[in-house]
Design a protein around this motif. Structure first.
Motif, PDB file in Angstrom:
ATOM      1  N   ASN A 194       0.779  -1.048  -0.065  1.00 31.66           N
ATOM      2  CA  ASN A 194      -0.056   0.021   0.084  1.00 31.66           C
ATOM      3  C   ASN A 194       0.618   1.234   0.124  1.00 31.66           C
ATOM      4  N   SER A 195       2.127   1.163  -0.082  1.00 30.38           N
ATOM      5  CA  SER A 195       2.896   2.196  -0.369  1.00 30.38           C
ATOM      6  C   SER A 195       3.263   3.042   0.948  1.00 30.38           C
ATOM      7  N   GLU A 196       3.025   2.408   2.036  1.00 28.29           N
ATOM      8  CA  GLU A 196       3.035   3.061   3.392  1.00 28.29           C
ATOM      9  C   GLU A 196       4.650   2.686   3.980  1.00 28.29           C
ATOM     10  N   ILE A 197       5.374   2.072   3.069  1.00 28.82           N
ATOM     11  CA  ILE A 197       6.801   1.515   3.447  1.00 28.82           C
ATOM     12  C   ILE A 197       7.616   1.868   2.321  1.00 28.82           C
ATOM     13  N   ASN A 198       8.537   2.645   2.244  1.00 28.35           N
ATOM     14  CA  ASN A 198       9.299   3.007   1.103  1.00 28.35           C
ATOM     15  C   ASN A 198      10.332   1.721   0.852  1.00 28.35           C
ATOM     16  N   ILE A 199      10.918   1.103   1.861  1.00 27.79           N
ATOM     17  CA  ILE A 199      11.912   0.084   1.829  1.00 27.79           C
ATOM     18  C   ILE A 199      11.645  -1.015   2.811  1.00 27.79           C
ATOM     19  N   LEU A 200      11.520  -2.209   2.202  1.00 27.06           N
ATOM     20  CA  LEU A 200      11.244  -3.452   3.059  1.00 27.06           C
ATOM     21  C   LEU A 200      12.813  -4.032   3.140  1.00 27.06           C
ATOM     22  N   ILE A 201      13.278  -4.531   4.154  1.00 27.92           N
ATOM     23  CA  ILE A 201      14.687  -5.099   4.653  1.00 27.92           C
ATOM     24  C   ILE A 201      14.419  -6.469   5.051  1.00 27.92           C
ATOM     25  N   GLY A 202      14.895  -7.381   4.365  1.00 31.18           N
ATOM     26  CA  GLY A 202      14.588  -8.750   4.922  1.00 31.18           C
ATOM     27  C   GLY A 202      15.801  -9.776   4.566  1.00 31.18           C
ATOM     28  N   THR A 203      15.557 -10.822   5.035  1.00 28.57           N
ATOM     29  CA  THR A 203      16.764 -12.015   4.756  1.00 28.57           C
ATOM     30  C   THR A 203      15.999 -12.731   3.412  1.00 28.57           C
ATOM     31  N   ASP A 204      16.847 -13.902   3.000  1.00 30.24           N
ATOM     32  CA  ASP A 204      16.510 -14.654   1.899  1.00 30.24           C
ATOM     33  C   ASP A 204      15.241 -15.377   2.129  1.00 30.24           C
ATOM     34  N   ALA A 205      14.798 -15.542   3.468  1.00 35.69           N
ATOM     35  CA  ALA A 205      13.529 -16.131   3.375  1.00 35.69           C
ATOM     36  C   ALA A 205      12.386 -15.567   2.489  1.00 35.69           C
ATOM     37  N   LEU A 206      12.539 -14.361   2.213  1.00 38.17           N
ATOM     38  CA  LEU A 206      11.879 -13.428   1.397  1.00 38.17           C
ATOM     39  C   LEU A 206      11.874 -13.684   0.052  1.00 38.17           C
TER      40      LEU A 206
END
Length: 609
Positions: free
Chosen positions: A479-491
């Motif tokens: 919904n564009s409420e977050i600019n950047i999503l930081i995750g691990t390789d599980a994503l």
């Protein structure tokens, strides 16, 4: 003393290290011959002086005979020494030939072992990677059922992607054959976002939509819960106008609730299945096979393995063994031993489940594929055609044609500066950032939020978060409420995140498979995408080797001016201090909660005692 030359002992002296023993012996024999000649002459002179002429002549003849015999023996000895010397040299040469000297340059090069692949692996069906110029109109595909054709159009799908246009009719043709002709299993290796999911969803629904049985007819096994939920939603979306029932078994709900959703006991038929298609994770499948009464796979028609390479590498709870044993046991109990082989017994013999393997990085190693027990398989691959004798061709993978790939080289202190520059100065939005650990993801999210002061909205997504929190974060990102999503390789495994514009590998990917799945989160379904890998100087060669193993030769480099990064370094130092304080306070808070829980448990234990 002269005779002592026969007993000469060769002693070691520093000036005679390189003297040949054979030549030494020859010199001694030459000296002996001279001494014999000398003694012969002396004896002859003595005889001439003291004996009569006749006696002297006889003695001289005898002496000459003796001396001649001695000379012959000496000559024979010399020849023996020469002969033995030659034998020693020949033996030494043979020894050198038989025993290789370590570090020598005369090692014979070992013959190269040529890889011989099965015909179905070396000659796959080629799939186009171009998702822009598609010509397979949904309305013109006469092999599609009218209900599914209208459902696809209502979902906004007017054209089929190349992988769908080839795989779907192949599966349907295999199931329109007589029962005695079992369907051929397939393996599909195509880029992420190329439409592999619909390649098995559509044919399974079309084959099962007219059936009225109460059995599990299709099973889709996946590695993670998020991907299982996503595939189950796709099945529900396209089976809305059919009688096909879908069930999700992934561990997100308690086991007893899932048991009530999939099986039911009836007085007329005993245990029946309430679902025709089951989408599950591997671990949850084993639990139901062991603990759910009435859970039967004896009528299983389709077995789909999505993300098949990961399922090969990590066979959770040995699920393949348990499922295969379960299917074989039920078939034996149902059909028993066939006494006579005839047309009736062959026609009624139940086929093995039709296995469909899908992955963007599907291994083409015959030894690994052997564990699946594939029946006359066919391979569909989007990898470029290579020489069959090439040792590396089985490791080549592909990325979407619409994807732009770059890398940037820097030192360790510049990595967060580059990330901040891309978000603030370059205005990158809808960014997925991958790290190699959940701790790094958390610290980076805290740093960006503290640094951006409201201009950057960062969130983390890792295995450290519970399922509800992960769903909420994904929803906010979409919904564009977050600019950047930081995750691990599980994503990075198969999860479809719509409208993801950029993918940044903040940490070096561990291997080519990890890289392919990371960058595959953007540039999906024909949309353009941009992938960037941030590298340290020491990681540059390793990264080049990684992408080369996947069939990529060149990759452009992005550059950032040093003065641009130096202008934002002051704010960075302040953000670092703030991040340290936030992380430290979080650790203290967790410690206090842990201590409080332990104290409460101890006090409760005392009350019970």
């Amino acid at each position: 003393m002269e005779n002592m030359d026969l007993f000469v002992i060769n002693r070691y002296r520093h000036d005679s290290i390189d003297i040949d023993p054979t030549s030494q012996e020859l010199k001694h024999f030459e000296k002996l011959k001279k001494d014999i000649e000398k003694r012969k002459n002396e004896s002859f002179n003595h005889i001439m002086l003291h004996q009569k002429p006749n006696e002297t002549l006889n003695n001289v003849c005898e002496e000459n005979q003796i001396n001649s015999i001695g000379e012959v023996k000496i000559d024979m000895r010399i020849e023996e020494v020469k002969k033995s010397g030659k034998e020693i040299l020949n033996n030494s040469q043979k020894t050198i030939e038989e025993f290789k000297i370590i570090g020598g340059n005369d090692f014979a090069q070992k013959p190269k072992v040529q890889r011989i692949l099965p015909f179905w692996l070396s000659h796959p069906y080629s799939i186009s990677r171009d998702l822009q110029n598609v010509s397979f109109t949904v309305s013109e595909q006469d092999w599609l059922h009218n209900t599914l054709r209208s459902t696809l159009i209502s979902q906004g799908i007017s054209y089929l992607f190349p992988v769908q246009a080839q795989v779907i009719p192949f599966i349907l043709r295999e199931h329109y054959m007589p029962n005695c002709l079992w369907p051929r299993d397939i393996c599909v290796s195509a880029p992420t976002g190329s439409g592999k999911t619909l390649s098995f969803v559509i044919p399974i629904i079309q084959v099962l939509m007219n059936e009225t049985s109460h059995h599990i007819r299709a099973m889709v096994v996946l590695p993670v819960q998020e991907l299982a939920a996503q595939i189950a939603n796709v099945f529900k979306r396209y089976s809305v106008h059919t009688n096909v029932k879908i069930a999700l078994l992934s561990g997100t709900t308690p086991l007893h609730q899932e048991q009530q959703q999939i099986v039911r006991y009836t007085d007329s038929f005993g245990w029946i299945s309430k679902a025709n298609i089951v989408v599950c994770t591997a671990g949850r499948l084993v639990e139901h096979l062991k603990n759910t009464k009435g859970f039967s796979l004896k009528k299983l028609k389709f077995l789909v393995i999505d993300e098949a390479d990961r399922m090969m590498d990590n066979v959770q709870n040995d699920w393949l063994y348990h499922m295969d044993r379960h299917v074989k046991l039920e078939n034996e109990l149902m059909f028993g031993n066939v006494a006579n082989v005839n047309w009736n017994s062959v026609y009624k013999q139940s086929a093995h489940p039709h296995k469909l393997l899908f992955s963007a990085t599907l291994s083409q190693d015959p030894e690994k594929l052997e564990q699946w027990g594939l029946f006359q398989p066919k391979l569909f691959s989007a990898a470029p055609a290579t020489n069959v004798d090439d040792d590396d061709h089985i490791r080549k993978y592909t990325t979407p044609k619409e994807l732009k790939e770059e890398y940037i080289s820097c030192n360790g202190e510049q990595k967060p500066l580059i990330l901040y520059y891309l978000l603030m100065e370059m205005k990158w939005n809808k960014v997925l950032c991958f790290t190699n650990s959940s701790q790094t993801a958390h610290r980076l999210a805290v740093l960006l939020n503290a640094w951006g002061k409201g201009k950057i909205k960062a969130a983390e997504l890792s295995a450290a978060l519970d399922r509800v929190t992960r769903d909420s974060v994904l929803k906010n990102f979409m919904n564009s409420e977050i600019n950047i999503l930081i995750g691990t390789d599980a994503l990075a495994r198969g999860i479809d995140i719509p409208d993801c514009s950029y993918v940044i590998s903040y940490d070096l990917p561990r291997n080519i498979k990890t890289y392919i799945h990371r960058v595959g989160r953007t540039g999906r379904a024909g949309r353009s995408g941009h992938a960037l890998t941030i590298l340290l100087q020491t990681q540059l060669q390793l990264f080049m080797d990684i992408i080369k193993s996947g069939g990529k030769s060149n990759m452009p480099q992005m550059t950032v001016k040093p003065e641009t990064l130096s202008n934002i370094s002051e704010d960075y130092q302040k953000a670092i201090e703030e991040t340290k304080n936030i992380v430290h306070s979080e650790i203290n808070s967790k410690v206090k909660k842990s201590v409080a829980v332990k104290r409460g448990f101890k006090s409760q234990k005392r009350k019970i005692e």
